[in-house]
Design a protein around this motif. Sequence first.
Motif, mmCIF file in Angstrom:
data_model
loop_
_atom_site.group_PDB
_atom_site.id
_atom_site.type_symbol
_atom_site.label_atom_id
_atom_site.label_comp_id
_atom_site.label_asym_id
_atom_site.label_seq_id
_atom_site.Cartn_x
_atom_site.Cartn_y
_atom_site.Cartn_z
ATOM 1 N N LEU A 293 0.866 -1.134 -0.066
ATOM 2 C CA LEU A 293 -0.017 -0.002 0.110
ATOM 3 C C LEU A 293 0.906 1.205 0.057
ATOM 4 C CD1 LEU A 293 -2.953 1.195 -0.209
ATOM 5 C CD2 LEU A 293 -2.564 0.955 2.426
ATOM 6 N N PHE A 294 1.677 1.058 0.973
ATOM 7 C CA PHE A 294 2.853 2.299 0.757
ATOM 8 C C PHE A 294 4.167 1.643 0.724
ATOM 9 C CE2 PHE A 294 -0.445 3.473 3.827
ATOM 10 C CZ PHE A 294 -0.975 4.733 3.084
ATOM 11 N N GLY A 295 5.197 2.447 -0.279
ATOM 12 C CA GLY A 295 6.320 2.308 -0.687
ATOM 13 C C GLY A 295 7.425 1.676 0.566
ATOM 14 N N TYR A 296 7.194 2.461 1.583
ATOM 15 C CA TYR A 296 8.154 2.014 2.913
ATOM 16 C C TYR A 296 7.821 0.752 3.436
ATOM 17 C CZ TYR A 296 4.603 2.792 6.089
ATOM 18 O OH TYR A 296 3.160 2.731 7.273
ATOM 19 N N GLN A 297 6.691 0.197 3.018
ATOM 20 C CA GLN A 297 6.489 -0.916 3.717
ATOM 21 C C GLN A 297 7.146 -2.145 3.253
ATOM 22 O OE1 GLN A 297 2.273 -0.904 3.073
ATOM 23 N NE2 GLN A 297 1.650 -0.046 5.194
ATOM 24 N N ASN A 298 7.973 -1.882 2.007
ATOM 25 C CA ASN A 298 8.834 -2.854 1.104
ATOM 26 C C ASN A 298 9.925 -3.008 2.191
ATOM 27 O OD1 ASN A 298 7.650 -3.937 -1.610
ATOM 28 N ND2 ASN A 298 7.208 -1.612 -1.235
ATOM 29 N N PHE A 299 10.340 -1.893 2.804
ATOM 30 C CA PHE A 299 11.764 -1.702 3.428
ATOM 31 C C PHE A 299 11.660 -1.955 4.985
ATOM 32 C CE2 PHE A 299 11.324 0.542 -0.653
ATOM 33 C CZ PHE A 299 12.295 -0.031 -1.317
ATOM 34 N N GLY A 300 10.413 -1.850 5.606
ATOM 35 C CA GLY A 300 10.538 -2.136 6.951
ATOM 36 C C GLY A 300 11.003 -0.673 7.802
ATOM 37 N N VAL A 301 11.147 0.700 7.084
ATOM 38 C CA VAL A 301 11.690 1.748 7.800
ATOM 39 C C VAL A 301 10.606 2.626 7.559
ATOM 40 C CG1 VAL A 301 13.406 3.520 7.602
ATOM 41 C CG2 VAL A 301 14.078 1.210 6.705
ATOM 42 N N GLU A 302 10.314 3.347 8.648
ATOM 43 C CA GLU A 302 9.242 4.356 8.871
ATOM 44 C C GLU A 302 9.787 5.963 8.748
ATOM 45 O OE1 GLU A 302 6.626 3.726 12.101
ATOM 46 O OE2 GLU A 302 5.697 2.140 11.467
ATOM 47 N N PRO A 303 8.935 6.570 8.106
ATOM 48 C CA PRO A 303 9.441 7.989 7.917
ATOM 49 C C PRO A 303 8.736 8.602 9.003
ATOM 50 C CG PRO A 303 7.772 7.664 6.560
ATOM 51 C CD PRO A 303 7.848 6.465 6.944
ATOM 52 N N ASP A 304 9.039 10.159 9.091
ATOM 53 C CA ASP A 304 8.251 10.852 9.978
ATOM 54 C C ASP A 304 7.336 11.633 9.393
ATOM 55 O OD1 ASP A 304 10.009 10.898 12.565
ATOM 56 O OD2 ASP A 304 11.433 11.721 11.000
#
Length: 455
Positions: A293-304
């Motif tokens: 759903l969100f690109g960051y979920q492919n990497f396991g790293v959350e932004p602010d």
Amino acid sequence: MQVTAGFLQGTALHIPSAPCQRCRHRQAPRPSATAAPARSSVESIPNATQFTNDIIADEKQYIMQTYVRPELVFTRGEGARLYDAHGKEYLDFAAGIAVNALGHTHPQWLQAVVEQAETLAHTSNLFHSVPQVRLAKKLVELSFADKVFYANSGTEANEAAIKFCRKFARVQAGIDPYDKAAEAPYEMVSFSNSFHGRTLGALALTYKDQYKTPFSPIMPGALMVPYMDLDAAAAVIKKGKTAGVIVEPVQGEGGIFPASTAFLGGLRELCDEAGALLVFDEVQCGLGRTGKLFGYQNFGVEPDILTLAKPLAGGLPIGAALVKQRVADAMAPGDHGSTFAGNPLVTAAADVVLDIIAQPAFLERVLSLGERLRSQLRQALAGNAHVKEVRGLGLITGIQLDVMAGDVVQKARDQGLIVITAGKGDVVRLVPPLIITEADVDIAVSILAEIINGL
């Protein structure tokens, strides 16, 4: 799961059987999703050649010439197909630059837009509205975020992110944020091959000099370092100087470059050490495009902060900045705003788009189709000296050539396939509607392979 007419069907993804009265007359038979492109499948407009010539002439006379357009006028879209004035059919692997995630005139999207337009289209942000709140709640519940700020486009969402970073830095420094003489961290770090928009703040963080130079001087405090180079990033991300770091988990305009988990995780650590905010620009790669759903979920790293725009309202203009609570707490009424942003019409459309894309079966299918697309392209283009790499994630794919890709794009269009370029103009960019079929993938690969292997 069976797919017909370019739309997903099944228990969770069915098309409503009872469209609203206003849009029922639009529910004409849809073109087959597996029909060959570049055929005259719908009625042409009377005197189509003259009609096309007149539209193009009027465009040149009345619209500023800031775009280079082919001599082609699209008059209709259905599913993953576009039609020109002559009735010629095109398989759309550009999706309005990754905007039409559900294709064209998706029935559920159409029903939501018509019903909301009949009810309430705009109130301004001086008042509450139901669709705006409903969409924000879903975005928060489906992501890392605690709050949502609405904008009208990707560049506006990134401008908001820049402002949030700078205000947050002032608050964190313990100074009066409204004191003109006060000094606080204000630098923003971005990366080579990045594209964050064309307004002056976002433009300062964008890599192409030709986009920036005519409008100099642009926003001060913008620093750019090589993408995927943590050492270079560490050299400029400094406590007391850096307010924020903005990065695309998968670069789009810059040439379709996915980041690595190590790189994004390293940026997270550097930002935490410096007290800076990490911003993920997911304007092009977000909302299902990568198979998550969100690109960051492919990497396991959350932004602010995470910025969204292109696909969110299925073709209507919207942007959004998703933020953690500590970012929201730094902002006060009057710090930022927009007249049109998040109005009932666009948020009602976005609510439907989000509901459809967020379904696990939908996202799994995007992943599968993306893998099929790249696998078939690599096989079909194997041994071609002009092809340097086929790369991507989900349904965002780039074919890196050693020549300019404009000729490929034009020849594909002549054969009824719409693709666009990226990078320095040497990448064929494929960002189709997320509702394409396996047959659509096969058609696109066949056309591109014939053209590229003929270079």
